[in-house]
Design a protein around this motif. Structure first.
Motif, PDB file in Angstrom:
ATOM      1  N   GLY A 295       0.791  -1.229   0.000  1.00  0.00           N
ATOM      2  CA  GLY A 295       0.000   0.000   0.000  1.00  0.00           C
ATOM      3  C   GLY A 295       0.814   1.265   0.000  1.00  0.00           C
ATOM      4  N   HIS A 296       2.096   1.201  -0.362  1.00  0.00           N
ATOM      5  CA  HIS A 296       2.968   2.374  -0.361  1.00  0.00           C
ATOM      6  C   HIS A 296       3.906   2.326  -1.560  1.00  0.00           C
ATOM      7  CE1 HIS A 296       1.780   3.750   3.658  1.00  0.00           C
ATOM      8  NE2 HIS A 296       1.872   2.481   4.054  1.00  0.00           N
ATOM      9  N   LEU A 297       4.545   3.479  -1.803  1.00  0.00           N
ATOM     10  CA  LEU A 297       5.607   3.565  -2.797  1.00  0.00           C
ATOM     11  C   LEU A 297       6.892   3.913  -2.053  1.00  0.00           C
ATOM     12  CD1 LEU A 297       6.077   3.441  -5.925  1.00  0.00           C
ATOM     13  CD2 LEU A 297       6.041   5.938  -5.876  1.00  0.00           C
ATOM     14  N   TYR A 298       7.931   3.082  -2.249  1.00  0.00           N
ATOM     15  CA  TYR A 298       9.187   3.229  -1.522  1.00  0.00           C
ATOM     16  C   TYR A 298      10.320   3.522  -2.502  1.00  0.00           C
ATOM     17  CZ  TYR A 298       6.579   0.398   1.907  1.00  0.00           C
ATOM     18  OH  TYR A 298       5.630  -0.091   2.768  1.00  0.00           O
ATOM     19  N   GLN A 299      11.341   4.170  -1.955  1.00  0.00           N
ATOM     20  CA  GLN A 299      12.615   4.245  -2.666  1.00  0.00           C
ATOM     21  C   GLN A 299      13.686   3.647  -1.771  1.00  0.00           C
ATOM     22  OE1 GLN A 299      13.794   7.737  -4.857  1.00  0.00           O
ATOM     23  NE2 GLN A 299      15.911   7.473  -4.232  1.00  0.00           N
ATOM     24  N   PHE A 300      14.362   2.601  -2.278  1.00  0.00           N
ATOM     25  CA  PHE A 300      15.428   1.922  -1.563  1.00  0.00           C
ATOM     26  C   PHE A 300      16.760   2.169  -2.261  1.00  0.00           C
ATOM     27  CE2 PHE A 300      11.983  -0.388   0.340  1.00  0.00           C
ATOM     28  CZ  PHE A 300      12.476  -0.915   1.542  1.00  0.00           C
ATOM     29  N   ASN A 301      17.812   2.000  -1.484  1.00  0.00           N
ATOM     30  CA  ASN A 301      19.113   1.882  -2.123  1.00  0.00           C
ATOM     31  C   ASN A 301      19.244   0.470  -2.686  1.00  0.00           C
ATOM     32  OD1 ASN A 301      19.376   0.467   0.240  1.00  0.00           O
ATOM     33  ND2 ASN A 301      21.341   1.362   0.833  1.00  0.00           N
ATOM     34  N   SER A 302      20.267   0.220  -3.471  1.00  0.00           N
ATOM     35  CA  SER A 302      20.362  -1.056  -4.163  1.00  0.00           C
ATOM     36  C   SER A 302      20.560  -2.221  -3.203  1.00  0.00           C
ATOM     37  CB  SER A 302      21.507  -1.021  -5.181  1.00  0.00           C
ATOM     38  OG  SER A 302      22.743  -0.761  -4.528  1.00  0.00           O
ATOM     39  N   LEU A 304      18.992  -2.542  -0.498  1.00  0.00           N
ATOM     40  CA  LEU A 304      17.709  -2.678   0.205  1.00  0.00           C
ATOM     41  C   LEU A 304      17.867  -2.497   1.701  1.00  0.00           C
ATOM     42  CD1 LEU A 304      16.134  -5.723  -1.716  1.00  0.00           C
ATOM     43  CD2 LEU A 304      15.877  -3.291  -2.185  1.00  0.00           C
ATOM     44  N   SER A 305      18.828  -1.671   2.099  1.00  0.00           N
ATOM     45  CA  SER A 305      19.057  -1.438   3.530  1.00  0.00           C
ATOM     46  C   SER A 305      18.468  -0.126   4.021  1.00  0.00           C
ATOM     47  CB  SER A 305      20.562  -1.470   3.823  1.00  0.00           C
ATOM     48  OG  SER A 305      21.238  -0.493   3.032  1.00  0.00           O
ATOM     49  N   ASN A 306      18.355   0.861   3.149  1.00  0.00           N
ATOM     50  CA  ASN A 306      17.797   2.166   3.518  1.00  0.00           C
ATOM     51  C   ASN A 306      16.674   2.527   2.558  1.00  0.00           C
ATOM     52  OD1 ASN A 306      19.703   2.586   5.602  1.00  0.00           O
ATOM     53  ND2 ASN A 306      21.213   3.290   4.092  1.00  0.00           N
ATOM     54  N   TYR A 307      15.721   3.269   3.068  1.00  0.00           N
ATOM     55  CA  TYR A 307      14.570   3.580   2.231  1.00  0.00           C
ATOM     56  C   TYR A 307      13.867   4.834   2.727  1.00  0.00           C
ATOM     57  CZ  TYR A 307      11.586   1.818   6.008  1.00  0.00           C
ATOM     58  OH  TYR A 307      10.967   1.643   7.215  1.00  0.00           O
ATOM     59  N   VAL A 308      13.044   5.376   1.865  1.00  0.00           N
ATOM     60  CA  VAL A 308      12.085   6.424   2.225  1.00  0.00           C
ATOM     61  C   VAL A 308      10.731   6.012   1.671  1.00  0.00           C
ATOM     62  CG1 VAL A 308      13.754   8.302   2.286  1.00  0.00           C
ATOM     63  CG2 VAL A 308      12.594   7.763   0.151  1.00  0.00           C
ATOM     64  N   VAL A 309       9.667   6.586   2.259  1.00  0.00           N
ATOM     65  CA  VAL A 309       8.301   6.330   1.809  1.00  0.00           C
ATOM     66  C   VAL A 309       7.758   7.614   1.217  1.00  0.00           C
ATOM     67  CG1 VAL A 309       6.009   5.544   2.466  1.00  0.00           C
ATOM     68  CG2 VAL A 309       8.013   4.690   3.685  1.00  0.00           C
ATOM     69  N   TYR A 310       7.227   7.512   0.021  1.00  0.00           N
ATOM     70  CA  TYR A 310       6.630   8.685  -0.607  1.00  0.00           C
ATOM     71  C   TYR A 310       5.201   8.857  -0.110  1.00  0.00           C
ATOM     72  CZ  TYR A 310      10.556   8.927  -3.828  1.00  0.00           C
ATOM     73  OH  TYR A 310      11.810   9.058  -4.363  1.00  0.00           O
ATOM     74  N   ASP A 311       4.881  10.093   0.283  1.00  0.00           N
ATOM     75  CA  ASP A 311       3.539  10.414   0.760  1.00  0.00           C
ATOM     76  C   ASP A 311       2.960  11.482  -0.152  1.00  0.00           C
ATOM     77  OD1 ASP A 311       1.261  10.509   2.416  1.00  0.00           O
ATOM     78  OD2 ASP A 311       2.078  12.227   3.489  1.00  0.00           O
ATOM     79  N   GLU A 312       1.811  11.210  -0.698  1.00  0.00           N
ATOM     80  CA  GLU A 312       1.204  12.118  -1.676  1.00  0.00           C
ATOM     81  C   GLU A 312       0.266  13.108  -1.004  1.00  0.00           C
ATOM     82  OE1 GLU A 312      -1.819  11.869  -5.517  1.00  0.00           O
ATOM     83  OE2 GLU A 312      -1.070  10.037  -4.568  1.00  0.00           O
ATOM     84  N   SER A 313       0.410  14.370  -1.379  1.00  0.00           N
ATOM     85  CA  SER A 313      -0.495  15.407  -0.895  1.00  0.00           C
ATOM     86  C   SER A 313      -1.751  15.409  -1.753  1.00  0.00           C
ATOM     87  CB  SER A 313       0.183  16.779  -0.972  1.00  0.00           C
ATOM     88  OG  SER A 313      -0.698  17.799  -0.588  1.00  0.00           O
ATOM     89  N   ILE A 314      -2.914  15.275  -1.107  1.00  0.00           N
ATOM     90  CA  ILE A 314      -4.164  15.149  -1.860  1.00  0.00           C
ATOM     91  C   ILE A 314      -5.230  16.070  -1.288  1.00  0.00           C
ATOM     92  CG2 ILE A 314      -3.729  12.765  -2.538  1.00  0.00           C
ATOM     93  CD1 ILE A 314      -5.640  11.899  -0.289  1.00  0.00           C
ATOM     94  N   GLY A 315      -6.322  16.213  -2.024  1.00  0.00           N
ATOM     95  CA  GLY A 315      -7.499  16.920  -1.553  1.00  0.00           C
ATOM     96  C   GLY A 315      -8.502  15.962  -0.934  1.00  0.00           C
ATOM     97  N   ASP A 316      -9.562  16.516  -0.361  1.00  0.00           N
ATOM     98  CA  ASP A 316     -10.497  15.675   0.380  1.00  0.00           C
ATOM     99  C   ASP A 316     -11.292  14.743  -0.530  1.00  0.00           C
ATOM    100  OD1 ASP A 316     -11.818  17.835  -0.738  1.00  0.00           O
ATOM    101  OD2 ASP A 316     -13.421  17.796   0.743  1.00  0.00           O
ATOM    102  N   ALA A 317     -11.445  15.113  -1.819  1.00  0.00           N
ATOM    103  CA  ALA A 317     -12.218  14.266  -2.728  1.00  0.00           C
ATOM    104  C   ALA A 317     -11.316  13.337  -3.529  1.00  0.00           C
ATOM    105  CB  ALA A 317     -13.036  15.133  -3.683  1.00  0.00           C
ATOM    106  N   GLU A 318     -10.025  13.305  -3.188  1.00  0.00           N
ATOM    107  CA  GLU A 318      -9.068  12.510  -3.946  1.00  0.00           C
ATOM    108  C   GLU A 318      -8.645  11.277  -3.162  1.00  0.00           C
ATOM    109  OE1 GLU A 318      -6.150  15.066  -6.467  1.00  0.00           O
ATOM    110  OE2 GLU A 318      -6.357  16.068  -4.543  1.00  0.00           O
ATOM    111  N   SER A 319      -8.140  10.303  -3.903  1.00  0.00           N
ATOM    112  CA  SER A 319      -7.474   9.164  -3.283  1.00  0.00           C
ATOM    113  C   SER A 319      -6.000   9.258  -3.609  1.00  0.00           C
ATOM    114  CB  SER A 319      -8.056   7.852  -3.813  1.00  0.00           C
ATOM    115  OG  SER A 319      -7.844   7.760  -5.220  1.00  0.00           O
ATOM    116  N   LYS A 320      -5.196   8.568  -2.833  1.00  0.00           N
ATOM    117  CA  LYS A 320      -3.755   8.608  -3.062  1.00  0.00           C
ATOM    118  C   LYS A 320      -3.391   7.629  -4.167  1.00  0.00           C
ATOM    119  CE  LYS A 320      -2.132  10.310   1.381  1.00  0.00           C
ATOM    120  NZ  LYS A 320      -1.197  10.105   2.517  1.00  0.00           N
ATOM    121  N   TRP A 321      -3.127   8.184  -5.337  1.00  0.00           N
ATOM    122  CA  TRP A 321      -2.732   7.346  -6.463  1.00  0.00           C
ATOM    123  C   TRP A 321      -1.445   6.592  -6.164  1.00  0.00           C
ATOM    124  CZ3 TRP A 321      -3.664   9.706 -11.955  1.00  0.00           C
ATOM    125  CH2 TRP A 321      -4.987  10.163 -12.051  1.00  0.00           C
TER     126      TRP A 321
END
Length: 1003
Positions: A295-302, A304-321
């Motif tokens: 249920g998320h989009l991640y960016q890892f180093n090659s 696979l030891s470090n990562y970040v999670v992308y969080d999308e800014s949305i409006g109230d009538a939107e879903s997180k693509w």
């Protein structure tokens, strides 16, 4: 390389926050989204690729789509033949750059080949089905073979012979009913086929022989279902492949000889990804991997030891693509996400904008921002038109602190306290609790009802506050608990009690911005001066001053409705910058000096960045990542090199260091050239490689549409064109991607077009040579024929004129001879009779003879003048002349004279020679009738002859004569000669007692 370093620094900073929880590692991003409301024909995006021409190709469950950043071209079962494909559910796209083609795999029936130059479907190949439920799923290419995976096994198409060849026998015998959901190719050109019920088998890409296999038990079938579905794979490096399965991530290490090592737990710090379904993966560089799963989009180093999670800014009538990514494509500087809802685009260099509006967990929204304050822990206090909200910078969650009041202004006081100004007056926020101002600062009790809209700190203990409602400014020493009010009645005095904002400049002056005037108070608060620009004749109505900043001995003032005012250190206006100069809108609110190189301006319609040195604007809008296009007055603040600007629908955090210039011009193509013909047909050419075009001569209009591919900001691509043979200067076509051409004469024309991106970087010109064919009367052959014909006509006219002149000269000579003969002899007779009249006494008879001779001579002269008259060259005039001659004589001799033209002949024109000779013939014949015929009637008739030409007859009913005994006298011979001179034939007929008939007929 610079972009990459920036990106890695950002990731390392985020990773330094720790890896113990997802919330601590979120990166807020704004996707550029393309859904069905934008023209995309379908959702559930299954694959995205970019061809070598720069077009995006999108495979979805309902169609295939080509996208150039602005327009979508769909390929469906209902499309025109050149864009028609067999199935709605497109599973895979592969580009063949050598043959300029795409391989398109729908889920059923046929494989399609599309020409990437013109976008046409050029070949359809039937795919064999092993069963009724045999659906195509995936595909890869290796050498001359296409490997297709389906619900029922493997199919291989040889693209040289265009024939399907049998798969390896062992596969066919043992795995024919095994679903293949993923096929990959490694850097050694060998093929990895992933069987859902068996495992992974590696085949030689040329011989099709099996090299190695990885069975299900080796892949860690944790669920014990005897199936593992591989959804995606990516090459991490030459010796490592990462697989995305429905049971987590799997890494396979291998060498050139395919000694295999399988790691079923490759992720150490987020172990859930080793067991949860993974939908898509993509190595975007040598050491970065994007992973969609859990249920998320991640960016890892090659590793696979470090990562970040992308969080999308949305409006109230939107879903997180971003939470529903099914495919990932990386094109070098952008990550394209195939989502359930459509296409998402995310830049590899983080966006300069992070917007905040809606908290999906609590449902809280920032409807209308009126004030903003960044706290030392980077949490953000948002003053709304109906409440106060705290935004947590770590997990981006919203906490509502008040829902009842309008918050005009907020600033941090220290000691974990924030000053609040609402429509009810002053308050203090302490530990998320709102307290009355006098409970903490009793010195403000007398001013607690004042509404504050702005502030500046002076030193470490004094804050100067601007107030609403015409209350001037307050100087508050919150450490010594002292308050002083400055207004129009104090000393120093304000020029106006209305305060829109206040500004403290570098030399200590305080600027109080009002509606009509600006008050400037010196650093020690002893002198105030007013600035109203009333003396500025060029700019007489400058007012509504909302904000200001300074740079290089100049001050820049935001004047709402007017734009930006630049004044020098003498307070003289140097420049007024308006929308026509590139400003996004003249309703400007706040202005910031960015590193003494540019200005950042919020407005009522977008955000503007102004490069002071280059004097050039770049504007940003909601589609670039802003929370909306509408900001608000005094609702922006600077904190740690970032700008926090609010308005309608929340606020945006702006990082000016990431407002980069796009130096890559658009990729320009001629998308469609259409020629309308006068027969109702249209000639259409959609080839991207078109260089020349021949236009038939029955053309009416040429329409040339073009596209400048620029995914950075496609709506602001601008175009110019010129026709070099007509105009050397470029014609600005604005954002319009079409030109229509009419009325060009036949010739060869060079049409040049070029496109610019949002920062004004122009592409190289695209050239189209247009050859307009001439109509038959515009050809060189026809023109040459016309020249030759003209020469012939002129030559004929010349010779005709020469002939006419010769005829006229002959007429003149004949007349001269007549004059010489007739007039000469007559004058000689007159001379003799005159001499006799003088000599003889009985001279009456001589005088009468003289009179007759003079009368005859006068008549002859009149006849000659009549012949030379140009306006009387027709048969009616000739007959009238004959009548004038014959009527007096006939009347004197009591002879009846009849003269007429038969109606059948009309009134034909005759030449001067004809006119002269016919008149002389008529006079001779009539004279003979008078002298010798003793007739009662003379008839002169003009009628059609046997050849329908002129027949001129003179007849009488007189004595006649015997033509057999009558020798031709001088009169008859003279008439014959005159007739021959004008190409006529003279006939005469007579007998004793029967009169005489003379006819003159034109040959």
């Amino acid at each position: 390389m610079i972009f990459r370093k920036i990106f890695h620094i950002r990731v390392l900073l985020l990773l330094s926050l720790g890896t113990n929880s997802i919330a601590q590692q979120k990166v807020r991003v704004s996707l550029v989204k393309y859904g069905q409301s934008d023209g995309l024909s379908s959702y559930n995006i299954q694959q995205i690729i970019k061809d070598k021409n720069g077009f995006l190709w999108v495979a979805s469950q309902d169609c295939l789509t080509r996208f150039d950043g602005k327009s979508f071209l769909s390929y469906t079962q209902q499309s025109l033949p050149k864009h028609r494909i067999s199935g709605p559910d497109v599973r895979k796209i592969i580009e063949d750059t050598i043959h300029k083609a795409l391989w398109i795999l729908p889920n059923r029936d046929q494989l399609h080949v599309i020409n990437t130059t013109n976008g046409d479907v050029i070949k359809n190949i039937s795919i064999p089905n092993y069963a009724n439920d045999d659906w195509n799923i995936t595909m890869t290419n290796c050498g001359n073979n296409l490997w297709i995976g389906s619900f029922r096994g493997l199919k291989i198409l040889n693209t040289k012979k265009w024939q399907f060849i049998p798969p390896p026998k062992k596969i066919q015998n043992h795995f024919i009913n095994s679903e293949i959901n993923c096929i990959g190719r490694d850097n050694f050109n060998n093929v990895w086929v992933c069987y859902t019920r068996y495992g992974i088998v590696i085949y030689n890409g040329t011989s099709l022989k099996k090299i190695k296999e990885i069975k299900l038990k080796d892949l860690g079938d944790r669920l014990g279902r005897n199936t593992i579905r591989v959804n995606d794979f990516t090459l991490v490096n030459n010796n490592e492949i990462l697989f995305a399965t429905d049971q987590g991530l799997r890494t396979v290490y291998f060498d050139r000889f395919y000694s295999l090592t399988v790691d079923n737990n490759p992720v150490k710090n987020l172990k859930v990804l080793n067991s949860c379904p993974i939908d898509a993966i993509k190595a975007i560089r040598h050491d970065d991997i994007i992973i969609s799963g859990n249920g998320h989009l991640y960016q890892f180093n090659s590793a696979l030891s470090n990562y970040v999670v992308y969080d999308e800014s949305i409006g109230d009538a939107e879903s997180k693509w971003i939470n529903y990514v099914q495919s990932i494509y990386f094109d070098g500087d952008k990550i394209w996400l195939g989502c359930q809802q459509g296409i998402g685009m995310m830049k590899i260099i983080s966006s300069p904008f992070a917007k905040y509006y809606y908290d999906e967990k609590t449902g809280n929204k920032l409807e209308h921002m009126r004030s903003i304050c960044v706290l030392p822990n980077k949490d953000i206090l948002c003053g709304l038109s109906s409440g106060l909200t705290l935004v947590n910078h770590g997990d981006n969650s919203f906490t509502t602190l008040d829902r009842a009041h309008l918050y005009h202004h907020i600033f941090f006081l220290g000691n974990n306290m924030a000053f609040l100004s609402t429509n009810q007056g002053m308050h203090v926020l302490k530990k998320k609790t709102i307290k009355s101002i006098e409970s903490i600062y009793p010195e403000l009790k007398s001013y607690k009802a004042h509404v504050v809209n702005s502030h500046v700190f002076v030193g470490d203990s004094v804050v100067i506050m601007g107030t609403e409602c015409d209350d001037g400014i307050l100087i508050w020493n919150y450490k010594r608990h002292y308050v002083k009010k400055i207004d129009t009645s104090s000393s120093p005095a304000l020029a106006s009690n209305t305060v829109n904002n206040i500004y403290h400049d570098k030399i200590g002056n305080l600027w109080v911005l009002s509606d009509k005037v600006i008050t400037v108070i010196n650093a020690d608060f002893t002198i105030s001066k007013s600035l109203d620009f009333a003396s500025e004749r060029k700019y007489p109505k400058l007012d509504l001053f909302f904000d200001m900043c300074e740079f290089n001995r100049s001050y820049w003032i935001a004047s709402y409705g007017n734009g930006l005012i630049q004044i020098d250190d003498k307070w003289k206006v140097r420049k007024l910058i308006r929308q026509k100069d590139g400003l996004s809108n003249e309703g400007v609110y706040n202005i910031f000096n960015i590193r003494d190189s540019s200005l950042l301006i919020t407005s009522n319609n977008g955000l503007s960045s102004y490069n002071i040195k280059a004097q050039k604007f770049k504007n940003y809008y909601i589609e670039n990542g802003l929370q909306s296009n509408s900001f608000e007055e005094v609702t922006a603040t600077a904190y740690h090199d970032k700008i926090y600007a609010g308005g309608i629908n929340g606020f945006t955090v702006i990082d000016p260091s990431k407002l980069l210039v796009n130096k890559i011009p658009p990729i320009l193509y001629l998308a469609n050239v259409e020629v309308k013909l006068d027969n109702g047909q249209n000639l259409v050419n959609t080839s991207l490689d078109i260089k020349t075009l021949t236009i038939p001569n029955n053309w009416l209009q040429i329409s040339i549409s073009f596209t400048g591919i620029n995914f950075e900001d496609p709506k602001r691509v601008t175009y110019k064109y010129r026709i070099k043979e007509i105009e050397t200067n470029w014609i600005n076509n604005g954002h319009r991607d079409l030109i229509n051409i009419i009325g060009l004469p036949p010739n060869t024309y060079t049409i040049e077009l070029k496109a610019a991106n949002e920062d004004g970087y122009w592409s190289y010109p695209k050239t189209l040579i247009v050859k307009i064919e001439p109509k038959w009367f515009e050809t060189w052959f026809f023109k040459l024929a016309m020249v030759v014909l003209g020469v012939i006509i002129l030559n004929a006219f010349y010779h005709y004129r020469i002939k006419q002149i010769k005829i006229q000269q002959q007429i003149r000579r004949d007349i001269a001879n007549d004059l010489h003969d007739d007039l000469g002899s007559t004058l000689n007779s007159i001379k003799i009779f005159t001499h006799l009249a003088i000599e003889k006494k009985q001279n009456i008879s001589y005088l009468k003879e003289i009179e007759k001779l003079i009368t005859s001579t006068t008549g002859g002269l009149r006849d000659m003048l009549w012949v030379l008259e140009d306006s009387r060259d027709d048969m009616n005039e000739l007959l009238d002349r004959v009548k004038k001659f014959a009527t007096p004589i006939a009347h004197a001799n009591q002879i009846k004279l009849e003269c007429y033209i038969e109606p059948e002949l009309g009134n034909p024109n005759i030449s001067k020679t004809e006119k002269r000779n016919l008149l002389l013939i008529a006079k001779e014949a009539i004279n003979n009738s008078f002298k010798y015929a003793e007739c009662q009637t003379i008839k002169v008739i003009v009628k059609p002859g046997t050849n329908k030409k002129i027949l001129f007859s003179i007849s009488d009913d007189g004595l006649g004569f015997d033509i057999s005994n009558k020798s031709n006298g001088y009169g008859l011979n003279s008439m014959k000669n005159r007739a021959e001179q004008i190409n006529y034939v003279l006939h005469y007929n007579s007998s004793p007692g029967s009169g005489t008939l003379i006819t003159v007929e034109k040959k």
